[in-house]
Write a protein that holds these residues in place. Structure first.
Motif, PDB file in Angstrom:
ATOM      1  N   ARG A 145      -0.793   1.587  -8.739  1.00 35.99           N
ATOM      2  CA  ARG A 145      -0.134   0.554  -7.939  1.00 35.99           C
ATOM      3  C   ARG A 145       0.987   1.176  -7.114  1.00 35.99           C
ATOM      4  NH1 ARG A 145       4.569  -1.162 -10.669  1.00 35.99           N
ATOM      5  NH2 ARG A 145       4.792  -0.162 -12.711  1.00 35.99           N
ATOM      6  N   SER A 167       0.848  -1.191   0.000  1.00 34.97           N
ATOM      7  CA  SER A 167       0.000   0.000   0.000  1.00 34.97           C
ATOM      8  C   SER A 167       0.880   1.235   0.000  1.00 34.97           C
ATOM      9  CB  SER A 167      -0.937   0.013   1.208  1.00 34.97           C
ATOM     10  OG  SER A 167      -0.203   0.140   2.404  1.00 34.97           O
ATOM     11  N   PHE A 168       0.265   2.384  -0.246  1.00 41.24           N
ATOM     12  CA  PHE A 168       1.004   3.635  -0.282  1.00 41.24           C
ATOM     13  C   PHE A 168       1.390   4.073   1.127  1.00 41.24           C
ATOM     14  CE2 PHE A 168      -1.700   3.874  -4.122  1.00 41.24           C
ATOM     15  CZ  PHE A 168      -0.699   3.986  -5.071  1.00 41.24           C
ATOM     16  N   THR A 195      -7.421   9.601  -7.561  1.00 38.57           N
ATOM     17  CA  THR A 195      -8.285   8.517  -7.088  1.00 38.57           C
ATOM     18  C   THR A 195      -8.343   7.344  -8.056  1.00 38.57           C
ATOM     19  OG1 THR A 195     -10.223   9.601  -8.062  1.00 38.57           O
ATOM     20  CG2 THR A 195      -9.723  10.088  -5.748  1.00 38.57           C
ATOM     21  N   GLU A 196      -7.800   7.522  -9.250  1.00 40.40           N
ATOM     22  CA  GLU A 196      -7.768   6.407 -10.201  1.00 40.40           C
ATOM     23  C   GLU A 196      -6.850   5.307  -9.663  1.00 40.40           C
ATOM     24  OE1 GLU A 196      -9.607   6.135 -12.961  1.00 40.40           O
ATOM     25  OE2 GLU A 196     -10.529   8.028 -12.356  1.00 40.40           O
ATOM     26  N   PRO A 197      -7.138   4.059 -10.011  1.00 40.50           N
ATOM     27  CA  PRO A 197      -6.282   2.963  -9.519  1.00 40.50           C
ATOM     28  C   PRO A 197      -4.825   3.193  -9.895  1.00 40.50           C
ATOM     29  CG  PRO A 197      -8.250   2.084 -10.563  1.00 40.50           C
ATOM     30  CD  PRO A 197      -8.246   3.568 -10.837  1.00 40.50           C
ATOM     31  N   GLY A 202      -4.683   2.972   3.839  1.00 36.64           N
ATOM     32  CA  GLY A 202      -4.691   4.363   3.415  1.00 36.64           C
ATOM     33  C   GLY A 202      -4.629   4.513   1.913  1.00 36.64           C
ATOM     34  N   THR A 203      -5.099   5.652   1.440  1.00 42.48           N
ATOM     35  CA  THR A 203      -5.128   5.947   0.017  1.00 42.48           C
ATOM     36  C   THR A 203      -3.862   6.676  -0.406  1.00 42.48           C
ATOM     37  OG1 THR A 203      -6.151   8.115   0.309  1.00 42.48           O
ATOM     38  CG2 THR A 203      -7.634   6.198   0.195  1.00 42.48           C
ATOM     39  N   LEU A 204      -3.708   6.831  -1.709  1.00 44.33           N
ATOM     40  CA  LEU A 204      -2.576   7.606  -2.222  1.00 44.33           C
ATOM     41  C   LEU A 204      -2.649   9.045  -1.733  1.00 44.33           C
ATOM     42  CD1 LEU A 204      -0.134   8.213  -3.948  1.00 44.33           C
ATOM     43  CD2 LEU A 204      -1.614   8.270  -5.966  1.00 44.33           C
ATOM     44  N   VAL A 205      -3.835   9.639  -1.723  1.00 45.72           N
ATOM     45  CA  VAL A 205      -3.968  11.021  -1.250  1.00 45.72           C
ATOM     46  C   VAL A 205      -3.563  11.113   0.213  1.00 45.72           C
ATOM     47  CG1 VAL A 205      -5.593  12.898  -0.816  1.00 45.72           C
ATOM     48  CG2 VAL A 205      -5.699  11.642  -2.965  1.00 45.72           C
ATOM     49  N   ASP A 206      -3.994  10.144   1.030  1.00 40.22           N
ATOM     50  CA  ASP A 206      -3.576  10.126   2.438  1.00 40.22           C
ATOM     51  C   ASP A 206      -2.049  10.087   2.546  1.00 40.22           C
ATOM     52  OD1 ASP A 206      -6.210  10.084   3.326  1.00 40.22           O
ATOM     53  OD2 ASP A 206      -6.285   7.892   3.448  1.00 40.22           O
TER      54      ASP A 206
END
Length: 288
Positions: free
Chosen positions: A184, A135-136, A180-182, A145-149
């Motif tokens: 990796r 994960s990021f 928000t696009e997928p 967590g997301t990439l933005v996070d």
């Protein structure tokens, strides 16, 4: 620790334990970290020391993890001899790599050798990005967590100055929909500039000898490294992009995301040269 004799004393103790009797020379230092040259039994080493309090921004255990992941993927790196943290001082001892920095090598190359070297750099970046991570975020953080996070966390960690951090956070929020696009999570160096790529000549021609300085490495998007490289003079060219894009085609929204990555680098790299201030202002005008 900040005085030269303190760094040297700590270095001699560590070196004696890891490689034996050696000559140690201080190359550079600040209040919280130092870089030293070491010579023992005809072998050269580079020793990095830092206060344990410099973590998490500077964490040599994390640096060693990143280098080992890259090495396993076929990226040339310096061989690590020892890394650790005793609670007061952290250290990273690695073998010296012979070679010349890309900024020194590039102006001397003809067209054919420049094409070969650019292709070499592209393949090294692709190898770095072949390291898939869960994960990021930080290499030592639990998954989630997301990439933005993760990018907000990077801003909090890397951008100094409250005003600059607030600007970085606000720009990222404004353009968060583009992230928000997928995507990796991959090993991301985040500091692939001219001084961190070493080249040397071999019997079969010019070779990339090592990718240096993994202190900022994290689990990021593949676009982060190439966006920053595209912003630095002479780090990319048509040959680089031809080789790179054959494996990693540009995704929708790439140009805007690249500008955000570039602005985050500008805000992190806090210098006051006219060129840097112009570049930063242009990105702020475009994004903010």
């Amino acid at each position: 620790m900040g005085a030269a004799h303190d760094w040297l004393g700590a270095a001699r103790e560590l070196v004696a334990r890891d490689v034996g009797r050696a000559d140690v020379e201080l190359l550079q230092s600040t209040d919280d970290h130092a870089v030293l040259r070491v010579r023992a039994d005809g072998t050269g080493y580079v020793l990095k020391l830092a206060s344990s309090e410099a973590r998490p921004a500077l964490d040599y255990t994390r640096t060693a993890t990143a280098q080992r992941l890259a090495e396993a993927a076929g990226v040339p790196v310096a061989r690590i001899v020892a890394a650790g943290d005793d609670g007061e001082l952290q250290h990273l001892l690695q073998e010296h790599v012979d070679g010349a920095e890309w900024r020194e090598v590039r102006p001397r190359l003809g067209a054919a050798e420049l094409a070969t070297a650019s292709a070499c750099i592209a393949r090294a970046v692709l190898r770095i990005q072949s390291v898939a991570l869960p994960s990021f975020g930080g290499l030592d953080e639990p998954p989630g967590g997301t990439l933005v996070d993760a990018l907000h966390s990077r801003i909090a960690l890397r951008v100094r100055g409250e005003d600059r951090r607030e600007l970085a956070h606000s720009v990222l929020e404004r353009h968060a929909g583009r992230f928000t696009e997928p995507a990796r999570p991959t090993l991301t160096h985040d500091d692939l500039h001219h001084a961190n790529l070493l080249f040397r000549r071999a019997a079969d021609g010019l070779r990339l000898a090592a990718v240096l300085d993994w202190d900022k490495a994290w689990a990021g998007p593949a676009e982060s490294d190439v966006a920053r490289m595209a912003f630095w003079d002479d780090m990319t060219d048509p040959v680089f992009w031809s080789v790179y894009r054959r494996s990693e085609p540009a995704a929708d929204g790439w140009a805007e995301r690249a500008s955000v990555h570039q602005l985050l680098w500008c805000l992190e790299y806090d210098v006051r040269t006219p060129r840097h201030e112009r570049d930063t202002a242009a990105l702020v005008a475009r994004l903010a």
